[in-house]
Motif scaffolding. Structure first.
Motif, PDB file in Angstrom:
ATOM      1  N   CYS A 142       0.722  -1.205  -0.048  1.00 15.00           N
ATOM      2  CA  CYS A 142      -0.061   0.088  -0.023  1.00 15.00           C
ATOM      3  C   CYS A 142       0.856   1.110   0.286  1.00 15.00           C
ATOM      4  O   CYS A 142       1.906   1.344   0.620  1.00 15.00           O
ATOM      5  CB  CYS A 142      -0.937   0.244   1.241  1.00 15.00           C
ATOM      6  SG  CYS A 142      -2.060  -1.354   1.159  1.00 15.00           S
ATOM      7  N   GLU A 143       0.419   2.395  -0.697  1.00 16.56           N
ATOM      8  CA  GLU A 143       1.085   3.669  -0.927  1.00 16.56           C
ATOM      9  C   GLU A 143       1.325   4.168   0.618  1.00 16.56           C
ATOM     10  O   GLU A 143       0.399   3.861   1.418  1.00 16.56           O
ATOM     11  CB  GLU A 143       0.055   4.452  -1.726  1.00 16.56           C
ATOM     12  CG  GLU A 143       0.744   5.887  -2.017  1.00 16.56           C
ATOM     13  CD  GLU A 143      -0.228   6.474  -3.238  1.00 16.56           C
ATOM     14  OE1 GLU A 143      -0.898   7.125  -2.473  1.00 16.56           O
ATOM     15  OE2 GLU A 143       0.181   6.087  -4.338  1.00 16.56           O
ATOM     16  N   PRO A 144       2.401   4.880   0.670  1.00 18.99           N
ATOM     17  CA  PRO A 144       2.602   5.547   2.102  1.00 18.99           C
ATOM     18  C   PRO A 144       1.320   6.432   2.359  1.00 18.99           C
ATOM     19  O   PRO A 144       1.013   7.414   1.510  1.00 18.99           O
ATOM     20  CB  PRO A 144       3.881   6.568   1.739  1.00 18.99           C
ATOM     21  CG  PRO A 144       4.517   5.867   0.710  1.00 18.99           C
ATOM     22  CD  PRO A 144       3.379   5.240  -0.276  1.00 18.99           C
ATOM     23  N   GLY A 145       0.998   6.261   3.552  1.00 20.22           N
ATOM     24  CA  GLY A 145       0.017   6.941   4.235  1.00 20.22           C
ATOM     25  C   GLY A 145      -1.558   6.180   3.903  1.00 20.22           C
ATOM     26  O   GLY A 145      -2.642   6.799   4.347  1.00 20.22           O
ATOM     27  N   ALA A 146      -1.704   5.596   2.964  1.00 18.85           N
ATOM     28  CA  ALA A 146      -2.996   4.861   2.815  1.00 18.85           C
ATOM     29  C   ALA A 146      -3.434   3.879   3.788  1.00 18.85           C
ATOM     30  O   ALA A 146      -2.664   3.008   4.037  1.00 18.85           O
ATOM     31  CB  ALA A 146      -2.749   4.273   1.398  1.00 18.85           C
ATOM     32  N   ARG A 148      -6.182   2.045   3.039  1.00 18.71           N
ATOM     33  CA  ARG A 148      -6.602   0.834   2.084  1.00 18.71           C
ATOM     34  C   ARG A 148      -6.070   1.039   0.795  1.00 18.71           C
ATOM     35  O   ARG A 148      -5.836   2.103   0.168  1.00 18.71           O
ATOM     36  CB  ARG A 148      -8.048   1.038   2.075  1.00 18.71           C
ATOM     37  CG  ARG A 148      -8.986   0.450   3.359  1.00 18.71           C
ATOM     38  CD  ARG A 148     -10.324   0.505   3.038  1.00 18.71           C
ATOM     39  NE  ARG A 148     -10.697  -0.423   2.000  1.00 18.71           N
ATOM     40  CZ  ARG A 148     -10.905  -1.938   2.267  1.00 18.71           C
ATOM     41  NH1 ARG A 148     -10.621  -2.163   3.595  1.00 18.71           N
ATOM     42  NH2 ARG A 148     -11.168  -2.709   1.500  1.00 18.71           N
ATOM     43  N   CYS A 149      -5.747  -0.058   0.114  1.00 16.82           N
ATOM     44  CA  CYS A 149      -5.363  -0.076  -1.346  1.00 16.82           C
ATOM     45  C   CYS A 149      -5.583  -1.482  -1.802  1.00 16.82           C
ATOM     46  O   CYS A 149      -5.654  -2.325  -1.353  1.00 16.82           O
ATOM     47  CB  CYS A 149      -4.001   0.287  -1.432  1.00 16.82           C
ATOM     48  SG  CYS A 149      -2.773  -1.206  -0.827  1.00 16.82           S
ATOM     49  N   HIS A 152      -7.396  -4.371  -0.007  1.00 18.46           N
ATOM     50  CA  HIS A 152      -7.084  -4.604   1.287  1.00 18.46           C
ATOM     51  C   HIS A 152      -6.662  -3.852   2.126  1.00 18.46           C
ATOM     52  O   HIS A 152      -6.259  -2.634   1.652  1.00 18.46           O
ATOM     53  CB  HIS A 152      -5.956  -5.984   0.964  1.00 18.46           C
ATOM     54  CG  HIS A 152      -4.753  -5.477   0.831  1.00 18.46           C
ATOM     55  ND1 HIS A 152      -4.381  -5.643  -0.443  1.00 18.46           N
ATOM     56  CD2 HIS A 152      -3.743  -5.248   1.559  1.00 18.46           C
ATOM     57  CE1 HIS A 152      -3.023  -5.171  -0.745  1.00 18.46           C
ATOM     58  NE2 HIS A 152      -2.762  -5.045   0.511  1.00 18.46           N
ATOM     59  N   VAL A 153      -6.459  -4.090   3.398  1.00 18.35           N
ATOM     60  CA  VAL A 153      -5.987  -3.134   4.457  1.00 18.35           C
ATOM     61  C   VAL A 153      -4.658  -3.056   4.592  1.00 18.35           C
ATOM     62  O   VAL A 153      -4.023  -3.887   4.570  1.00 18.35           O
ATOM     63  CB  VAL A 153      -6.734  -3.366   5.830  1.00 18.35           C
ATOM     64  CG1 VAL A 153      -6.333  -2.566   6.722  1.00 18.35           C
ATOM     65  CG2 VAL A 153      -8.173  -3.510   5.793  1.00 18.35           C
ATOM     66  N   GLY A 154      -4.099  -1.879   4.400  1.00 21.68           N
ATOM     67  CA  GLY A 154      -2.629  -1.740   4.431  1.00 21.68           C
ATOM     68  C   GLY A 154      -1.912  -1.339   5.964  1.00 21.68           C
ATOM     69  O   GLY A 154      -2.996  -1.235   6.754  1.00 21.68           O
ATOM     70  N   GLY A 155      -0.825  -0.917   5.925  1.00 16.79           N
ATOM     71  CA  GLY A 155      -0.159  -0.684   7.186  1.00 16.79           C
ATOM     72  C   GLY A 155      -1.044  -0.439   8.434  1.00 16.79           C
ATOM     73  O   GLY A 155      -1.949  -1.064   8.729  1.00 16.79           O
ATOM     74  N   GLU A 156      -0.862   0.365   9.252  1.00 13.60           N
ATOM     75  CA  GLU A 156      -1.554   0.880  10.616  1.00 13.60           C
ATOM     76  C   GLU A 156      -3.048   0.583  10.497  1.00 13.60           C
ATOM     77  O   GLU A 156      -3.829   0.706  10.439  1.00 13.60           O
ATOM     78  CB  GLU A 156      -1.402   2.244  10.534  1.00 13.60           C
ATOM     79  CG  GLU A 156      -0.192   2.660  10.206  1.00 13.60           C
ATOM     80  CD  GLU A 156       0.907   3.285  10.322  1.00 13.60           C
ATOM     81  OE1 GLU A 156       1.345   4.029   9.682  1.00 13.60           O
ATOM     82  OE2 GLU A 156       1.575   3.228  11.101  1.00 13.60           O
TER      83      GLU A 156
END
Length: 156
Positions: A142-146, A148-149, A152-156
């Motif tokens: 996932c793109e930085p700060g996204a 959702r991408c 699916h759910v990204g990072g944090e």
């Protein structure tokens, strides 16, 4: 000179094409000839995906981090300490065949992909990149700060 369409969103009829000829507006700046192009700009930042992340810098250097799924209290490195990822690989990227692709070489090896492995990163729809090392898919990130991408759910 500028070429444009009047009401281009309604029709692609050539009768709506317009050409304007003239000097730029006073005070408008022309692009600097000394400006350095940033071919990897679309990839710079920290991209994340389920237990992994990749940080890409302007100069093409990247660091790929991943959870090893073993705790340091039970295993020797590489291992995870609490929520910190223990696995790491790094390398260098440069511009690919298109602006939506970056290619390079893994310098610091992964368990299944040795140093010298080829890496390809491509921009994908919905704020994501796809990573392939030695033609083996490593997933969508996932793109930085996204939040959702790509569905699916990204990072944090």
């Amino acid at each position: 000179m500028v070429l444009g369409y009047r009401r281009a969103w309604e029709t692609s009829d050539p009768a709506n094409a317009r050409i304007w000829i003239g000097d730029p507006a006073p005070g408008s700046r022309s692009p600097s000839l000394t400006a350095t192009p940033r071919p990897l700009a679309r990839f710079v930042g920290t991209w994340s995906w389920s237990g992994a992340s990749i940080t890409i810098k302007d100069n093409g250097a990247f660091a790929y981090r991943y959870l090893t799924m073993v705790q340091c209290s039970e295993h020797t490195p590489p291992c995870d300490t609490g929520s910190e990822m223990g696995g790491r690989a790094s390398g260098v990227l440069h511009e690919g065949r298109t602006g939506d692709e970056a290619v390079g070489t893994v310098v610091e090896a992964l368990p299944n992909d040795p140093a010298g492995s080829s890496i390809t990163i491509s921009r994908e729809p919905y704020m994501a990149i796809d990573i392939t090392i030695n033609k083996r898919g490593y997933g969508l990130f996932c793109e930085p700060g996204a939040h959702r991408c790509a569905g699916h759910v990204g990072g944090e």
